[in-house]
Design an enzyme around this catalytic site. Structure first.
Site, mmCIF file in Angstrom:
data_model
loop_
_atom_site.group_PDB
_atom_site.id
_atom_site.type_symbol
_atom_site.label_atom_id
_atom_site.label_comp_id
_atom_site.label_asym_id
_atom_site.label_seq_id
_atom_site.Cartn_x
_atom_site.Cartn_y
_atom_site.Cartn_z
ATOM 1 N N SER A 105 1.604 2.627 -3.749
ATOM 2 C CA SER A 105 0.357 2.792 -3.013
ATOM 3 C C SER A 105 -0.801 3.016 -3.975
ATOM 4 O O SER A 105 -0.740 3.891 -4.838
ATOM 5 C CB SER A 105 0.459 3.984 -2.056
ATOM 6 O OG SER A 105 1.376 3.714 -1.020
ATOM 7 N N HIS A 121 -4.832 7.065 1.755
ATOM 8 C CA HIS A 121 -3.727 7.984 2.048
ATOM 9 C C HIS A 121 -3.233 8.680 0.784
ATOM 10 O O HIS A 121 -2.619 9.746 0.867
ATOM 11 C CB HIS A 121 -2.588 7.272 2.793
ATOM 12 C CG HIS A 121 -1.781 6.308 2.008
ATOM 13 N ND1 HIS A 121 -2.021 4.947 2.014
ATOM 14 C CD2 HIS A 121 -0.699 6.485 1.207
ATOM 15 C CE1 HIS A 121 -1.113 4.345 1.253
ATOM 16 N NE2 HIS A 121 -0.314 5.242 0.762
ATOM 17 N N ASP A 156 -7.908 0.997 3.440
ATOM 18 C CA ASP A 156 -7.149 2.075 2.817
ATOM 19 C C ASP A 156 -7.527 2.256 1.349
ATOM 20 O O ASP A 156 -6.823 1.816 0.450
ATOM 21 C CB ASP A 156 -5.660 1.780 2.959
ATOM 22 C CG ASP A 156 -4.795 3.011 2.768
ATOM 23 O OD1 ASP A 156 -5.311 4.021 2.274
ATOM 24 O OD2 ASP A 156 -3.603 2.948 3.111
#
Length: 707
Positions: A643, A83, A220
Site C-alpha cells: 500500500s 489508509h 487513496d
C-alpha cells in the site's frame, strides 16, 4: 513463555520467471527478468534501479514499518495511501478539528503536523549473508536456536555500523524459507509531518462495500514531509527548528497517463506471502487462521460500528482501529473463497507429488524431506493453532480492550530505579489515554467477544475467569466486564499500583490478566510442539523446488523488504465481461448519487460531487480517452505492505499509487493467478487534481512540478 508468538508458517516462494509475477529483490535482479521487462517497454538501464545516487530505489520508502511510499519533490514530500496515513490523521483529529472528516491542508511549512513514532526508512544496501552465516555454524545448530543466533549476529553488526554512522541500522532476514539470508542496511528519518489529507469520504470512498473490489474510485492518498537537522541535514528527532529534507533522488511525476499494455512497475515493501506453502499449511491457513479471524472480527466490528455511528467522538477514536480490523476481515473471507473455488489445496498436493518423484529419481534430500511427517506435524498442532487464533483475536494485544491491555502490562511489571541505579520501587502506572478509547464501546466489544470465544474452543483453553462469570454473575459477560472496570485499580489513571504489595495479587483486573496468561502459556506450549519440525520440513520443501527448477529465475516470499514487481496496465474478465482498465469521474458521481440516498460508504461532501462533475479537467484529462481517470488496473504482483507503493512507467516516472488488490484473486498471497490477479492504483492525475481543486494546494503542486 509469556511473550506470545503468533507467526504464520510461510513456506518458500520460488516460481519460474513469468511476466507480471514476482516480488524481486533489486540488487540481484536476474538478467532474464530484466530482459523481459525491456521487452515490455521498460526503458532504463539495468543499473538504474539499484546502483548510484540516482537509482530508482532511492526515492522509495518504508512508511512507518507497515506501508510503502515515494518521495516526489526536492523538499522531501512523500506520497503514500490515505489508509497508510489514517492513524496519523486520526491522532490529530478532535470533534472541533476533525481532519478525518474534513481533511487537512498545510498552507506553509509551519502548519505541517509532527507525528510521534512515525518514521520513514530508505534502503541503502542489500547483500547475501548466507555463506558468512554458514561459516559461523548456522546450519549446525538446533532449529529453535537459529533465530537467536541470527539476531545475535545482527546485533553485533548493528553496533559496528552505528560506530561508523549513527543514522544507519541493519536487518538480517531469512529468504527462501531460511535457505538464504540477506543483510539490508537502512537509514531512518523520525521527523515525518502530515502535509495534506482529503476528507475520509474521498480517501476511503466506497468503504467496506468497495474494499478489495473493482471498479474503484477511491482517492487513496495522503502527503507527508521528511524533516532533518538544520545543520547537518541528517535524520533527527522532532524539533521545531528542523528543516525539510533535500533528497538527491525523487520520483518525477508524469501527467502522460497510460494505455492498455503500458509498462507498469511497483517498488515497495510487500509484507508477507506464502506462495508455495505446502498443501497442509494452506489447509491450516484456511481453517485454523483465516476462519477464526474473520468470525471473531465480525462479532467485534458489529459492536464497534454501532457505537461509532452513534457518537462522533467515538468514531474518531475507533476509525483507524475499525479500518485495520475490517481490511483483513474481508481479506480472509475472500482468500478462503478463492482457495476453494480454484481447488488450491488439491493443486498443491499434485505439485508435491512432482517433488516426491524428483526426490525419488535424484535422491535429493532423501531421508530429510518427508511429506508424511509434514502432514502429521500439521495435524498434531491444528487444534492448538485454531484456538490460538481465536484467543489472539479476542484477547491479544491491539485486538483487545483497554482493560485487557493494562492487565497484560501489569503482569509484566515495571521497575523504577533510584539515583544509584538500583531498583527503588516496583509499580505500574497508567496515564490518561481516554482520547484513544471509549469505555462503553470497549466493554461491550469485549463482553461480546468473550461469549463468542467460549462457543468456539475446547474447555481446556478457557481462562478460569469463565467459572467466575458463571458462579458470580449468572453467565452475564457484560456484568463481569462492568465489575472489572469498576473494581480494578488498573483502570485508575495516574495511580501508582505497587506490584510488591499484597493487595496487588487480589486486584480483579490483575487476576483477570493472570488467567489469560495461564491459557496463553498453555496454547503456546501446544502450538510450538511441532513448530520447529514444520519449519525444517517447509525449508526442505523449498530447497527441493529450488533444485528441481534450478534453471529458472526465482524470487523469495515477501518479508517486508524492498521488492520490484513489473507488468502491464490492463483489464481482466469480471463475471465473464471485460472489467475495463480505468474508472472515470462520471462513475464516482453516479455512486455519490447513491450516497445521497443513504448508502453510507458512497456519501461525500457536495463540493466533491461538484468538482468531479466538471466538464473540463484540463491538464489532468487523459489524452487517449478524453476522460478524467480515477483508478486503474495493472497485473503487478502486490500484497499487504505494498500500500502506497509508487507505480512507475517504463521511464521511471510516477503514474499512480498502488492501494489494493481485487476480490477475484485474494488467494494471491499463496497463489498468483495470472489471469485474475490485479493491482488497483489511484491515478496520479486524480491525486493532483484533488490537491489543486479541493485543497488549493498551489505551493505543493508547484513543488512537485508534474509534467
Amino acid at each position: 513463555m509469556k511473550k506470545l508468538l503468533f507467526t504464520l508458517l510461510a513456506a518458500c516462494t520460488l516460481t519460474s520467471a513469468k511476466a507480471d509475477e514476482g516480488m524481486w529483490t533489486l540488487y540481484n535482479l536476474p538478467n532474464a527478468v530484466y530482459e523481459t521487462m525491456k521487452q515490455e517497454n521498460y526503458a532504463l538501464p539495468y543499473g538504474a534501479l539499484y546502483y548510484g545516487e540516482d537509482a530508482v530505489k532511492n526515492c522509495v520508502v518504508n512508511f512507518g514499518g507497515f506501508c510503502s511510499g515515494v518521495v516526489v519533490s526536492p523538499d522531501g514530500l512523500v506520497f503514500t495511501n490515505h489508509h497508510c496515513g489514517f492513524e496519523a490523521i486520526r491522532s490529530h483529529s478532535t470533534v472541533e478539528h476533525d481532519y478525518m472528516l474534513k481533511g487537512f491542508v498545510a498552507n506553509s511549512f509551519e502548519e505541517e503536523l509532527p507525528n510521534e513514532r512515525l518514521f520513514v526508512s530508505f534502503m541503502i544496501e542489500q547483500k547475501d549473508m548466507t555463506a558468512y552465516l554458514d561459516s559461523l555454524g548456522l546450519n549446525k545448530i538446533d532449529e529453535d536456536k537459529r533465530s537467536h543466533f541470527v539476531d545475535s549476529i545482527e546485533n553485533v553488526m548493528s553496533k559496528d555500523i552505528r560506530k561508523q554512522d549513527s543514522t544507519l541500522r541493519v536487518e538480517i532476514k531469512p529468504f527462501y524459507e531460511g535457505n538464504q539470508y540477506f543483510l539490508t542496511t537502512y537509514r531512518d528519518y523520525n521527523d515525518v509531518r502530515l502535509v495534506f489529507a482529503l476528507p475520509k469520504s474521498m480517501g476511503k470512498f466506497g468503504g467496506e462495500t468497495d474494499n478489495w473490489m473493482w471498479p474503484r474510485q477511491t482517492c487513496d492518498f495522503s502527503v507527508f514531509r521528511i524533516y532533518v537537522d538544520p545543520k547537518t541535514g541528517a535524520p533527527a528527532k522532532y524539533s521545531k527548528d528542523n528543516v525539510p529534507y533535500h533528497p538527491k533522488k525523487w520520483a518525477p511525476v508524469s501527467l502522460q497517463g497510460y494505455v492498455p499494455g503500458s509498462f507498469s512497475m511497483t517498488i515497495g515493501y510487500p509484507g508477507s506471502t506464502s506462495r508455495y506453502l505446502s498443501s497442509y499449511g494452506i489447509k491450516e491457513r484456511r481453517d485454523a487462521q483465516n476462519e477464526p479471524m474473520y468470525k471473531t472480527r465480525e462479532v467485534k466490528q458489529n459492536v464497534m460500528i454501532r457505537h461509532m455511528r452513534a457518537d462522533e467522538a467515538v468514531r474518531i477514536k475507533y476509525d483507524s482501529k475499525y479500518a485495520q480490523s475490517s481490511n483483513y476481515w474481508k481479506n480472509s473471507i475472500g482468500m478462503n473463497k478463492c482457495i476453494d473455488s480454484i481447488g488450491l489445496i488439491q493443486q498443491k498436493a499434485q505439485f508435491e507429488q512432482k517433488i516426491r518423484h524428483y526426490q525419488d529419481s535424484t535422491g535429493f534430500l532423501k531421508g530429510k524431506l518427508d511429506f508424511d511427517k509434514l502432514e502429521s506435524f500439521y495435524a498434531k498442532q491444528f487444534n492448538a493453532v485454531r484456538a490460538f487464533t481465536y484467543f489472539s483475536e479476542t484477547f491479544g494485544g491491539r485486538n483487545s480492550d483497554e482493560l485487557t491491555r493494562r492487565a497484560y502490562r501489569a503482569n509484566n511489571g515495571s521497575i523504577v530505579k533510584g539515583k544509584d541505579g538500583k531498583p527503588k520501587k516496583w509499580y505500574i502506572e497508567f496515564k490518561d489515554n481516554s482520547d484513544e478509547w471509549d469505555e462503553a464501546t470497549d466493554k461491550e466489544i469485549q463482553a461480546a467477544a468473550m461469549k463468542f470465544y467460549r462457543e468456539q474452543v475446547e474447555d481446556k483453553y478457557l481462562p478460569d475467569f469463565y467459572s467466575e462469570v458463571d458462579s458470580k454473575f449468572g453467565g452475564d459477560y457484560q456484568k463481569y466486564i462492568d465489575y472489572l472496570y469498576k473494581k480494578s485499580k488498573l483502570m485508575k489513571n495516574g495511580k501508582k499500583i505497587y506490584i510488591n504489595k499484597g493487595g496487588f495479587q487480589k486486584d480483579p483486573g490483575v487476576k483477570f490478566g493472570q488467567s489469560l496468561e495461564a491459557v496463553m502459556n498453555q496454547l503456546f506450549e501446544d502450538y510450538v510442539v511441532c513448530y520447529d519440525s514444520i519449519a525444517i520440513q517447509e525449508r526442505y520443501l523449498c530447497a527441493a523446488k529450488l533444485r528441481m527448477e534450478e534453471d529458472m529465475p526465482n524470487y523469495s516470499d515477501a518479508n517486508f523488504t524492498m521488492r520490484l514487481s513489473y507488468g502491464q496496465v490492463g483489464e481482466y474478465l469480471l463475471g465473464g465481461k471485460p472489467s475495463g482498465y480505468y474508472t472515470t469521474a462520471e462513475s464516482i458521481v453516479e455512486k455519490m448519487k447513491k450516497g445521497e440516498k443513504g448508502v453510507i460508504d458512497y456519501e461525500a461532501e457536495p463540493i466533491m460531487k461538484e468538482l468531479l462533475s466538471a466538464k473540463n479537467f484540463g491538464k489532468y484529462t487523459d489524452k487517449t480517452t478524453g476522460k478524467m481517470h480515477l483508478c486503474f488496473l495493472s497485473n503487478n504482483d502486490i500484497t499487504g505492505g505494498n500500500s502506497g507503493s509508487p507505480m512507475f512507467n517504463g521511464k521511471g516516472e510516477l503514474i499512480g499509487l498502488a492501494f489494493d488488490g481485487n476480490w477475484d484473486s485474494l488467494s494471491s498471497d499463496i497463489f498468483f493467478d495470472k489471469q485474475l490477479a490485479r493491482c488497483i492504483g489511484v491515478d496520479i492525475r486524480y491525486v493532483l487534481y484533488m490537491m489543486e481543486k479541493w485543497g488549493k494546494a498551489d505551493r505543493l503542486i508547484k513543488e512537485i512540478g508534474a509534467k
